[in-house]
Design an enzyme around this catalytic site. Structure first.
Site, PDB file in Angstrom:
ATOM      1  N   ALA A 177      35.261 -12.012 -33.929  1.00  5.88           N
ATOM      2  CA  ALA A 177      34.903 -12.266 -35.338  1.00  5.88           C
ATOM      3  C   ALA A 177      33.599 -13.193 -35.201  1.00  5.88           C
ATOM      4  CB  ALA A 177      35.911 -13.511 -35.946  1.00  5.88           C
ATOM      5  N   GLY A 193      38.951 -10.975 -32.457  1.00 11.41           N
ATOM      6  CA  GLY A 193      38.921  -9.912 -33.465  1.00 11.41           C
ATOM      7  C   GLY A 193      38.707  -8.731 -32.916  1.00 11.41           C
ATOM      8  N   GLU A 230      41.846  -7.653 -31.438  1.00 12.42           N
ATOM      9  CA  GLU A 230      42.855  -7.502 -32.595  1.00 12.42           C
ATOM     10  C   GLU A 230      42.500  -6.132 -33.260  1.00 12.42           C
ATOM     11  OE1 GLU A 230      41.700 -11.495 -33.660  1.00 12.42           O
ATOM     12  OE2 GLU A 230      43.869 -11.939 -33.956  1.00 12.42           O
ATOM     13  N   GLU A 288      39.884 -17.489 -28.710  1.00 12.64           N
ATOM     14  CA  GLU A 288      39.644 -18.431 -29.509  1.00 12.64           C
ATOM     15  C   GLU A 288      40.085 -19.761 -29.137  1.00 12.64           C
ATOM     16  OE1 GLU A 288      41.467 -15.323 -29.818  1.00 12.64           O
ATOM     17  OE2 GLU A 288      40.766 -14.094 -31.572  1.00 12.64           O
TER      18      GLU A 288
HETATM   19  N1  CAA Z   1      30.106 -14.311 -32.747  1.00  9.75           N
HETATM   20  C1  CAA Z   1      28.902 -14.334 -32.956  1.00  9.75           C
HETATM   21  N2  CAA Z   1      27.911 -14.123 -32.161  1.00  9.75           N
HETATM   22  C2  CAA Z   1      28.197 -13.663 -31.085  1.00  9.75           C
HETATM   23  C3  CAA Z   1      29.686 -13.717 -30.553  1.00  9.75           C
HETATM   24  C4  CAA Z   1      30.606 -13.975 -31.727  1.00  9.75           C
HETATM   25  N3  CAA Z   1      32.292 -13.921 -31.450  1.00  9.75           N
HETATM   26  N4  CAA Z   1      29.949 -13.301 -29.410  1.00  9.75           N
HETATM   27  C5  CAA Z   1      28.636 -13.108 -28.810  1.00  9.75           C
HETATM   28  N5  CAA Z   1      27.624 -13.495 -29.809  1.00  9.75           N
HETATM   29  C6  CAA Z   1      26.224 -13.600 -29.671  1.00  9.75           C
HETATM   30  C7  CAA Z   1      25.603 -14.834 -28.986  1.00  9.75           C
HETATM   31  O1  CAA Z   1      25.873 -15.841 -30.014  1.00  9.75           O
HETATM   32  C8  CAA Z   1      24.356 -14.213 -28.480  1.00  9.75           C
HETATM   33  O2  CAA Z   1      23.367 -14.349 -29.379  1.00  9.75           O
HETATM   34  P1  CAA Z   1      21.997 -14.776 -29.206  1.00  9.75           P
HETATM   35  O3  CAA Z   1      21.195 -13.899 -28.179  1.00  9.75           O
HETATM   36  O4  CAA Z   1      21.290 -14.914 -30.702  1.00  9.75           O
HETATM   37  O5  CAA Z   1      22.303 -16.319 -28.634  1.00  9.75           O
HETATM   38  C9  CAA Z   1      24.534 -12.708 -28.144  1.00  9.75           C
HETATM   39  O6  CAA Z   1      25.803 -12.573 -28.698  1.00  9.75           O
HETATM   40  C10 CAA Z   1      24.811 -12.427 -26.563  1.00  9.75           C
HETATM   41  O7  CAA Z   1      25.953 -13.415 -26.271  1.00  9.75           O
HETATM   42  P2  CAA Z   1      25.727 -14.391 -24.978  1.00  9.75           P
HETATM   43  O8  CAA Z   1      24.489 -14.701 -24.551  1.00  9.75           O
HETATM   44  O9  CAA Z   1      26.930 -15.374 -25.239  1.00  9.75           O
HETATM   45  O10 CAA Z   1      26.261 -13.243 -23.543  1.00  9.75           O
HETATM   46  P3  CAA Z   1      27.106 -13.488 -22.300  1.00  9.75           P
HETATM   47  O11 CAA Z   1      26.925 -12.092 -21.653  1.00  9.75           O
HETATM   48  O12 CAA Z   1      26.418 -14.574 -21.956  1.00  9.75           O
HETATM   49  O13 CAA Z   1      28.565 -13.695 -22.887  1.00  9.75           O
HETATM   50  C11 CAA Z   1      30.539 -13.423 -24.041  1.00  9.75           C
HETATM   51  C12 CAA Z   1      29.158 -12.807 -23.539  1.00  9.75           C
HETATM   52  C13 CAA Z   1      31.449 -13.836 -23.060  1.00  9.75           C
HETATM   53  C14 CAA Z   1      31.236 -12.503 -25.145  1.00  9.75           C
HETATM   54  C15 CAA Z   1      30.150 -14.638 -24.994  1.00  9.75           C
HETATM   55  O14 CAA Z   1      29.193 -14.246 -25.962  1.00  9.75           O
HETATM   56  C16 CAA Z   1      31.353 -15.315 -25.969  1.00  9.75           C
HETATM   57  O15 CAA Z   1      32.141 -16.128 -25.398  1.00  9.75           O
HETATM   58  N6  CAA Z   1      31.408 -14.970 -27.084  1.00  9.75           N
HETATM   59  C17 CAA Z   1      32.435 -15.351 -27.986  1.00  9.75           C
HETATM   60  C18 CAA Z   1      33.754 -14.746 -27.673  1.00  9.75           C
HETATM   61  C19 CAA Z   1      34.807 -15.361 -28.715  1.00  9.75           C
HETATM   62  O16 CAA Z   1      34.933 -16.314 -28.802  1.00  9.75           O
HETATM   63  N7  CAA Z   1      35.506 -14.394 -29.550  1.00  9.75           N
HETATM   64  C20 CAA Z   1      36.314 -14.956 -30.587  1.00  9.75           C
HETATM   65  C21 CAA Z   1      35.879 -14.981 -31.845  1.00  9.75           C
HETATM   66  S1  CAA Z   1      36.940 -15.803 -32.946  1.00  9.75           S
HETATM   67  C22 CAA Z   1      37.679 -14.668 -33.495  1.00  9.75           C
HETATM   68  O17 CAA Z   1      37.710 -13.456 -32.967  1.00  9.75           O
HETATM   69  C23 CAA Z   1      38.707 -15.223 -34.439  1.00  9.75           C
HETATM   70  C24 CAA Z   1      39.921 -14.060 -34.903  1.00  9.75           C
HETATM   71  O18 CAA Z   1      40.920 -13.729 -34.241  1.00  9.75           O
HETATM   72  C25 CAA Z   1      39.518 -13.351 -35.874  1.00  9.75           C
END
Ligand code: CAA
Length: 260
Positions: free
Chosen positions: A66, A111, A114, A134
Site C-alpha cells: 500500500a 499489500g 496480499e 507493516e
Molecule cells: N509506498 C509508497 N512509496 C513507496 C513504497 C510504499 N509502500 N515503497 C517504496 N516506495 C517508494 C519510495 O518512497 C521511493 O520513492 P522516492 O524515490 O520518491 O523516494 C521509491 O519507491 C524507491 O524506494 P526506495 O528508495 O526505498 O528503494 P530501496 O530499494 O531502497 O528499498 C523497499 C525498497 C525495501 C521496498 C523499501 O522501499 C520499502 O521498505 N518500502 C516500504 C515497504 C512497506 O513497508 N510496505 C508495506 C506498506 S503498508 C501496507 O501494505 C499495508 C497493507 O497491508 C495494505
C-alpha cells in the site's frame, strides 16, 4: 477508463494487468486499486478472456505494498475504508470465476503480497522477495494478510513474518507453499504465458467451479463441502465441454472447450 496507474493488454485469451508505478516500486494507492478492480471486472465480463495475469512494471517490484504516502494522517474511518478497499480487491480476485496468476517480478511486500495471495497461482522470479513489513512502520497487514498468510504457511510462520516484518526470498517462499514456481527473471514472462495458455485451454466451467470449491474449502464444514462438490460435479458432468472432453479422448484428439 483512463489508465494512469495500470497497463492493460489482451491477447490469446489472456488479459494482463500491469501495475505501472515503477518509480514508487508499484506501490498501491487507492486510485491504482480501483483501476485494477475495473480491469478485473472487464476481464471477467469478456467472453474471450479465460485467464488473467497481474504483474508489476519494471524489474524491481511486483508491488512494495500500500502507498505509505496515502496512509499518512489517516483518520480511523479513512483507515477502515482503505483497508476495506484492498480487501474488496482481493475478494474480487477470489470471486472472479477465472484463474488469476500473479507474476511476481521482484518485491511483493505488504499489500503487494496480499494481492498476490488472493491470486490462484503465484509464479516468481528468482530475485523476488516477499514479506509483510507493516510492523516496521507501526502498522499491521490490512488487505487480508492476517487471514490469508496463515492459511498458506500456518500460524507459526505467519506470526513470525508479521511480527518481525522480515523478508523471505523466492526459494524460501516456494518451500513454504506461498509460490507455485520460481524461475529465472528473464524467463518469468514466458513461463507465466506458458502456464496461462495451458489454463486457457481447459474447460472454463470446470475451472470456475473448482476455484470456488477450493477457495471455500478451509471455511466450509467437510460434509457441506462434499455436498457442494457433488452438486458442482453434477453440473460439470452435464456440460457440452464434458461431452467434448470425452469425445476428444475417445477420438484421440485435443479437446476444444467452449465454456458451455
Ligand atoms: N509506498 C509508497 N512509496 C513507496 C513504497 C510504499 N509502500 N515503497 C517504496 N516506495 C517508494 C519510495 O518512497 C521511493 O520513492 P522516492 O524515490 O520518491 O523516494 C521509491 O519507491 C524507491 O524506494 P526506495 O528508495 O526505498 O528503494 P530501496 O530499494 O531502497 O528499498 C523497499 C525498497 C525495501 C521496498 C523499501 O522501499 C520499502 O521498505 N518500502 C516500504 C515497504 C512497506 O513497508 N510496505 C508495506 C506498506 S503498508 C501496507 O501494505 C499495508 C497493507 O497491508 C495494505
Amino acid at each position: 477508463m483512463e489508465s494512469r496507474n495500470t497497463l492493460y493488454e489482451k491477447s490469446e485469451k489472456i488479459a494482463t494487468i500491469t501495475i505501472n508505478r515503477p518509480k514508487a516500486l508499484n506501490a498501491l494507492n487507492a486510485e491504482t486499486a480501483k483501476e485494477i478492480m475495473a480491469r478485473l471486472e472487464d476481464a471477467k465480463n469478456d467472453e474471450n478472456i479465460r485467464v488473467i495475469v497481474i504483474t508489476g512494471a519494471g524489474d524491481r517490484a511486483f508491488s512494495a505494498g500500500a502507498d505509505l504516502k496515502m496512509m499518512k494522517d489517516v483518520t480511523p474511518v479513512k483507515g477502515v475504508e482503505l483497508s476495506r478497499l484492498g480487501q474488496q480487491l482481493c475478494d474480487q480476485i477470489e470471486a472472479l470465476g477465472k484463474p488469476v496468476i500473479a507474476a511476481i517480478n521482484g518485491y511483493a511486500f505488504g499489500g503487494g503480497l496480499e494481492l498476490a495471495m488472493a491470486c490462484d497461482l503465484r509464479i516468481a522470479s528468482e530475485n523476488a522477495q516477499l514479506g509483510q513489513p507493516e510492523i516496521n512502520v507501526g502498522l499491521i497487514p490490512g488487505w487480508g494478510g492476517t487471514q490469508r498468510l496463515p492459511r498458506f504457511v500456518g500460524k507459526a510462520i505467519a506470526k513470525e513474518m508479521i511480527f518481525t516484518g522480515k523478508r523471505i526470498d523466492a526459494k524460501t517462499a516456494e518451500r513454504l507453499g506461498l509460490l507455485n514456481a520460481v524461475v529465472p527473471a528473464d524467463q518469468l514472462k514466458s513461463k507465466v504465458k506458458e502456464f496461462a495458455l495451458e489454463l486457457a485451454g481447459k474447460p472454463p466451467i470446470a475451472i470456475k467451479l473448482s476455484k470456488a470449491l477450493i477457495n471455500n474449502s478451509t471455511e466450509t464444514h467437510p460434509d457441506v463441502g462434499m455436498w457442494q462438490e457433488a452438486e458442482a460435479f453434477g453440473i460439470v458432468a452435464s456440460t457440452e465441454d464434458f461431452k467434448e472432453g470425452v469425445s476428444a479422448f475417445l477420438e484421440k484428439r485435443k479437446p476444444q472447450f467452449k465454456g458451455k
